[in-house]
Motif scaffolding. Sequence first.
Motif, mmCIF file in Angstrom:
data_model
loop_
_atom_site.group_PDB
_atom_site.id
_atom_site.type_symbol
_atom_site.label_atom_id
_atom_site.label_comp_id
_atom_site.label_asym_id
_atom_site.label_seq_id
_atom_site.Cartn_x
_atom_site.Cartn_y
_atom_site.Cartn_z
ATOM 1 N N GLU A 68 56.617 -27.559 2.319
ATOM 2 C CA GLU A 68 55.538 -26.701 1.818
ATOM 3 C C GLU A 68 55.951 -25.232 1.880
ATOM 4 O OE1 GLU A 68 52.391 -28.025 4.347
ATOM 5 O OE2 GLU A 68 51.999 -29.791 3.116
ATOM 6 N N LEU A 69 56.587 -24.835 2.980
ATOM 7 C CA LEU A 69 57.078 -23.457 3.075
ATOM 8 C C LEU A 69 58.179 -23.210 2.058
ATOM 9 C CD1 LEU A 69 57.172 -22.560 6.882
ATOM 10 C CD2 LEU A 69 55.636 -21.687 5.111
ATOM 11 N N ASP A 71 58.553 -24.593 -0.893
ATOM 12 C CA ASP A 71 57.924 -24.432 -2.203
ATOM 13 C C ASP A 71 57.283 -23.047 -2.327
ATOM 14 O OD1 ASP A 71 58.689 -27.035 -2.764
ATOM 15 O OD2 ASP A 71 56.685 -27.885 -2.445
ATOM 16 N N LEU A 72 56.630 -22.605 -1.265
ATOM 17 C CA LEU A 72 55.991 -21.287 -1.274
ATOM 18 C C LEU A 72 57.031 -20.172 -1.392
ATOM 19 C CD1 LEU A 72 53.445 -19.555 -1.000
ATOM 20 C CD2 LEU A 72 53.739 -19.702 1.486
ATOM 21 N N ALA A 92 50.173 -16.618 -2.996
ATOM 22 C CA ALA A 92 50.457 -17.603 -1.950
ATOM 23 C C ALA A 92 49.392 -18.690 -1.925
ATOM 24 C CB ALA A 92 50.551 -16.906 -0.590
ATOM 25 N N ASP A 93 48.141 -18.291 -2.110
ATOM 26 C CA ASP A 93 47.036 -19.245 -2.083
ATOM 27 C C ASP A 93 47.164 -20.261 -3.214
ATOM 28 O OD1 ASP A 93 44.733 -20.148 -0.767
ATOM 29 O OD2 ASP A 93 43.398 -19.055 -2.111
ATOM 30 N N TYR A 96 49.977 -22.667 -2.307
ATOM 31 C CA TYR A 96 49.751 -23.520 -1.138
ATOM 32 C C TYR A 96 48.496 -24.354 -1.353
ATOM 33 C CZ TYR A 96 49.449 -25.014 3.707
ATOM 34 O OH TYR A 96 49.390 -25.778 4.850
ATOM 35 N N TYR A 97 48.691 -25.567 -1.773
ATOM 36 C CA TYR A 97 47.586 -26.501 -2.030
ATOM 37 C C TYR A 97 46.547 -25.951 -2.996
ATOM 38 C CZ TYR A 97 49.331 -29.617 1.555
ATOM 39 O OH TYR A 97 50.112 -30.467 2.286
ATOM 40 N N GLY A 101 44.058 -23.634 1.047
ATOM 41 C CA GLY A 101 44.376 -22.967 2.303
ATOM 42 C C GLY A 101 43.478 -21.768 2.573
ATOM 43 N N ALA A 117 48.410 -22.577 7.023
ATOM 44 C CA ALA A 117 47.741 -21.572 6.188
ATOM 45 C C ALA A 117 47.488 -20.307 7.003
ATOM 46 C CB ALA A 117 46.430 -22.121 5.629
ATOM 47 N N ILE A 120 50.780 -18.452 7.200
ATOM 48 C CA ILE A 120 51.125 -17.813 5.924
ATOM 49 C C ILE A 120 50.296 -16.541 5.720
ATOM 50 C CG2 ILE A 120 51.072 -18.085 3.407
ATOM 51 C CD1 ILE A 120 51.607 -21.158 3.998
#
Length: 172
Positions: A68-69, A71-72, A92-93, A96-97, A101, A117, A120
């Motif tokens: 996940e990090l 991908d971000l 970022a939001d 992240y999903y 988040g 979250a 981040i």
Amino acid sequence: MSTCATPVETILSKTTDILKSSALNSGPMSLLCEFIEREIKDVIDTAPIDLDGAVSEANRALNRAYQELDDLIELLSTQPDSLALKQALGQADNAYYSGEGRLTEDLEEGERGDGLADFIAATIHEHNSESGIVSMRSVNESLKAGQSRIEACIEQIEQLTSAPTSRPRPSQ
């Protein structure tokens, strides 16, 4: 009479040096450490399993966070080096999903989607200047440092089992 450590205790003891290092006990990194510890406890405490099973579950959870990090970081690296705080949080939001988040909201720790979250959002806020501009390069460097901590925990946990494990490779 000796007592045997539970799989959670064994795994957490293996990652203690990484999680409790003085460099991690402040700012966003402390949130990441809390997230890692909670993830390990949550995935292992849900069902009674042996150490190999616990290692597998902990690795699965930490590998997911690592990815996940990753991908971000990949998405944020395509952004301009300087963004307004709201823009940085928004980017970022979305990554992240898809906003679950709640990174753009002004929330207390623990009220967002999860501990990652919180990490981040705190990382982005940490790199916010007085003028409201965020250095995305600095944000990515901090996220990569967090990713390295997750990877170090995975490596420590993997030493507890002889079962082969696979880890995602970071984006270049």
